[in-house]
Design a protein around this motif. Structure first.
Motif, short mmCIF file in Angstrom:
data_model
loop_
_atom_site.label_atom_id
_atom_site.label_comp_id
_atom_site.label_asym_id
_atom_site.label_seq_id
_atom_site.Cartn_x
_atom_site.Cartn_y
_atom_site.Cartn_z
N VAL A 133 -79.65 -2.71 -10.48
CA VAL A 133 -78.54 -3.65 -10.44
C VAL A 133 -78.19 -4.24 -11.80
CG1 VAL A 133 -77.66 -5.72 -9.31
CG2 VAL A 133 -79.18 -4.19 -8.08
N SER A 134 -79.22 -4.55 -12.60
CA SER A 134 -78.92 -5.18 -13.89
C SER A 134 -78.21 -4.19 -14.81
CB SER A 134 -80.21 -5.69 -14.54
OG SER A 134 -81.13 -4.63 -14.66
N ILE A 135 -78.63 -2.92 -14.75
CA ILE A 135 -77.98 -1.89 -15.56
C ILE A 135 -76.57 -1.66 -15.04
CG2 ILE A 135 -78.17 0.47 -16.41
CD1 ILE A 135 -80.51 -1.13 -17.26
N GLU A 136 -76.41 -1.72 -13.71
CA GLU A 136 -75.12 -1.51 -13.10
C GLU A 136 -74.07 -2.45 -13.70
OE1 GLU A 136 -74.92 -2.48 -8.87
OE2 GLU A 136 -73.26 -1.07 -8.68
N ILE A 157 -64.65 5.74 -7.85
CA ILE A 157 -65.13 6.09 -6.52
C ILE A 157 -66.42 5.33 -6.27
CG2 ILE A 157 -65.97 7.97 -5.08
CD1 ILE A 157 -64.25 9.85 -6.79
N THR A 158 -66.49 4.63 -5.16
CA THR A 158 -67.69 3.83 -4.90
C THR A 158 -67.80 3.55 -3.41
OG1 THR A 158 -68.79 1.74 -5.35
CG2 THR A 158 -66.41 1.69 -5.33
N ILE A 206 -57.07 0.15 -12.69
CA ILE A 206 -58.31 0.65 -12.14
C ILE A 206 -58.17 0.65 -10.62
CG2 ILE A 206 -60.80 0.37 -12.01
CD1 ILE A 206 -60.79 -1.12 -14.57
N VAL A 207 -58.23 1.84 -10.04
CA VAL A 207 -58.07 1.96 -8.60
C VAL A 207 -59.42 2.31 -8.00
CG1 VAL A 207 -56.97 3.27 -6.75
CG2 VAL A 207 -55.68 2.71 -8.81
N GLY A 208 -59.80 1.57 -6.97
CA GLY A 208 -61.06 1.85 -6.29
C GLY A 208 -60.83 2.78 -5.12
N LEU A 209 -61.69 3.76 -4.97
CA LEU A 209 -61.63 4.64 -3.80
C LEU A 209 -62.93 4.41 -3.04
CD1 LEU A 209 -60.02 6.84 -2.39
CD2 LEU A 209 -61.11 8.53 -3.85
N VAL A 210 -62.81 3.82 -1.85
CA VAL A 210 -63.98 3.30 -1.15
C VAL A 210 -64.19 4.02 0.18
CG1 VAL A 210 -65.10 1.18 -0.38
CG2 VAL A 210 -63.34 1.08 -2.12
N VAL A 218 -68.48 -3.92 -6.26
CA VAL A 218 -68.03 -3.31 -7.51
C VAL A 218 -66.50 -3.30 -7.57
CG1 VAL A 218 -67.96 -1.14 -8.79
CG2 VAL A 218 -70.10 -1.91 -7.78
N VAL A 219 -65.89 -3.00 -6.42
CA VAL A 219 -64.43 -2.98 -6.35
C VAL A 219 -63.86 -4.36 -6.69
CG1 VAL A 219 -62.48 -2.77 -4.76
CG2 VAL A 219 -64.33 -1.09 -4.70
#
Lengths: 303, 333
Positions: free
Chosen positions: B189-192, B213-214, B38-42, B219-220
């Motif tokens: 947030v809770s759903i997140e 993407i975030t 899993i790669v994060g793109l920030v 989250v990352v």
């Protein structure tokens, strides 16, 4: 759903009463004495006075209104002063011509308008788009009588330009009436489709790997046509209530012609009858549009 | 290298009304997504994250265009494929989840049909099989009463459930790569947390790689194996998640980290990076971050830094990379 329809039909009663009141009032204040118009001013005073009384013209405004409404409820819209026939039967005779013309013009405008709108949207910015939108705008902007006269002149050797003797007689009036409607539908279809194509769910559909055709026809078109359908339903009701100019120019004895005759003759019962009939058709068209809407768009629920 | 997707030198530009020159939104981006990772793109809004993703899948809006670069996926360059070839990959081997669950589903089509549509398209199965598989997928992503909900319309579902539907739609063909464009930004947030957990569970089960993407480093930290930080259309820092959170080298990344709310900072003003992302037509001459950088020196405004390796695959585009350990290390994972 049945409850909703019943409610809608009930709610038309005050609307109709209001319309009758309004038309009664307006015909009351316009100048000109119907009796003298009818009798061409050749009659003696006492005869005129008798006529006025037998036609209840001397009764107070609200008494006449009440008489008229109570008759209308029983399906009696009175006698035509000039043609000496019941207004309802005159309308019943005229309506089939109007209906035929309206159905032809509506089908013409849908069959031409929707595909032209779709193609224009897909080919946005191309020559094809500009030409079809130009032709549409022309149809929307030009006065109907002008288009009618031009077409009559252009086609008078090939097609009948007046009367209702054969199906060919309906070709030119259909084009005259349908052109502006088709233009309106084409332009609306195009702009709605282009707008819908910008939506997030179209991107989702594309991200699934759907072909452009599947994206347009399965996802975009139905969404884009929702407002178009409303316009179409309202257009039909306005076509059904008689195209006054087109019917007059092409001598089609429909509701529109009937209304013109009534106005020329100061024939109040006939004029009231055609106006009320028109109002009924428009109300029915609105109801049909709303019901169609709920059938297509699941987000709208009537009850 | 065992990457599922290798983006090299991607340049994407947009035509804008009233301007002759095109706006370059992505300028030479390199990204690797290792198989199963899993790669994060920030980065901040407008730094080119989404455009990078849309470019690789050929989903750019009409005025967008890929000008250069390659995106190697399974031996094919996605950027060179014809539309019909790319369509066979989209939704099948690479799928995408979007930011706005409220508007990303067709409002007048049942959610079940929207899921089964992909199955019928790529799986070549009949309607009944597709329906059964769609219901199974809806159950898997946690839609209660999936069988009944199959015939629901999107407006009958909450935002969280709609995002679950979109995830189900994206995962139903068991893609090799899932691109998730801010999948939880529009949710509370809770759903997140639930949605992120669901994505991780599905990823573990299917082995799908994810490009997440975030703009949320929290989250990352929770989900990603490695991170790419983008700024103004360029990758400015790239590292595995532990290296980055132990000590980021780019001042921009540090700014993003400092902007994270923390329990220890209760009562203090939240840090924000001064200024905003530069206009696409007037990029600074040297380092693109220099006008906002508190460490910028004169040379930063003249010279354009390259993406340099600091060791262990930690890449950073800065003339003077930071080597100090951030003060708030204790809060990091």
């Amino acid at each position: 759903m049945a409850k909703y329809i019943a409610k809608r039909i009930l709610s038309t009663i005050p609307v109709l009463l209001g319309i009758i009141l309004l038309i009664f009032f307006m015909l009351n204040v316009i100048p000109g004495d119907p009796v003298t118009v009818m009798m061409k001013e050749h009659l003696k005073e006492d005869v005129i006075e008798n006529l006025r009384q037998s036609m209840h013209l001397d009764d107070p405004f609200f008494v006449r209104y009440f008489h008229y409404v109570s008759g209308a409820v029983r399906g009696d819209l009175g006698m035509s002063w000039k043609l000496h026939r019941p207004v309802t039967s005159l309308i019943a005779d005229a309506f089939p011509y109007t209906l035929r013309l309206a159905v032809c013009a509506a089908l013409f405008s849908w069959i031409i308008g929707i595909p032209v709108g779709i193609i224009s949207a897909i080919k946005k910015g191309t020559l094809l788009d500009h030409v079809s939108m130009g032709v549409s705008l022309f149809g929307v902007s030009m006065p109907v009588f002008w288009i009618a006269l031009i077409l009559q002149n252009a086609f008078m050797r090939v097609l009948p330009v007046s009367g209702v003797d054969s199906w060919k007689c309906y070709i030119l009036p259909t084009i005259v009436l349908g052109w502006s409607t088709a233009g309106r539908i084409a332009r609306l279809t195009r702009s709605n489709l282009l707008e819908v194509m910008r939506n997030d769910y179209i991107r989702t559909a594309r991200s699934k790997g759907l072909s452009p055709a599947a994206v347009i026809f399965r996802h975009a078109l139905k969404n884009a046509l929702i407002p178009v359908i409303t316009v179409m339903a309202l257009q039909v009701s306005s076509l059904l209530s008689g195209a006054v100019i087109t019917e007059t120019v092409f001598s089609i004895p429909g509701i529109g012609s009937l209304a013109v005759t009534a106005i020329n003759n100061r024939d109040m019962p006939l004029l009231q009858g055609t106006v009320i009939f028109t109002a009924l058709i428009i109300i029915a068209g609105n109801l049909a549009a709303d019901l169609l809407y709920t059938a297509i768009d699941p987000r709208i629920r009537v009850d | 290298m065992n990457s599922i997707l290798e983006i090299r030198g991607l340049v994407t530009s947009f035509a804008t009304d009233g301007r002759k020159d095109r706006a370059v939104a992505v300028n030479g981006v390199d990204i690797d997504i290792p198989r199963g990772a899993i790669v994060g793109l920030v980065g901040e809004s407008g730094c080119g994250k989404s455009v990078t993703a849309l470019s690789t899948l050929g989903l750019l809006p009409e005025n967008g265009r890929v000008d250069a670069g390659s995106a190697m996926f399974g031996g094919q360059d996605l950027l060179k494929l014809k539309d019909h070839e790319l369509r066979r990959i989209r939704g099948n081997r690479i799928s995408m989840i979007f930011q706005e669950p409220m508007t990303s589903l067709n409002p007048i089509m049942t959610i079940g049909r929207q899921v089964s549509e992909s199955i019928m398209l790529h799986g070549g199965v009949d309607k009944a099989t597709a329906r059964a598989r769609a219901i199974e997928m809806l159950e898997k992503v946690g839609i209660p009463e999936a069988k009944r909900r199959y015939d629901s319309y999107p407006h009958e579902l909450s935002g969280g459930l709609r995002q679950r539907v979109l995830i189900g739609m994206a995962m139903v063909m068991q893609p090799d790569l899932l691109i998730a464009d801010e999948p939880t930004t529009a949710l509370d947030v809770s759903i997140e947390a639930q949605i992120l957990r669901l994505m991780r569970d599905l990823q573990r089960e299917s082995g799908t790689s994810i490009l997440l993407i975030t703009h949320n480093l929290g989250v990352v930290a929770e989900l990603c194996d490695s991170v790419c930080v983008m700024y103004a259309g360029e990758v400015v820092e790239r590292a595995d998640v532990f290296t980055l959170f132990r000590g980021c080298a780019h001042p921009y990344t540090r700014g993003l980290m400092a902007a994270l709310p923390r329990m220890a900072m209760k009562g203090q003003r939240l840090y924000n990076i001064p200024g905003s992302v530069p206009n696409l037509w007037s990029m600074p001459a040297g380092c693109r971050f220099s006008p906002r950088c508190e460490f910028a020196k004169e040379s930063c405004r003249q010279e354009k830094p390259a993406l340099a390796d600091l060791g262990d695959g930690h890449l950073c585009r800065c003339l003077f990379p930071l080597d100090d350990v951030p003060q708030h290390e204790g809060d990091n994972p």
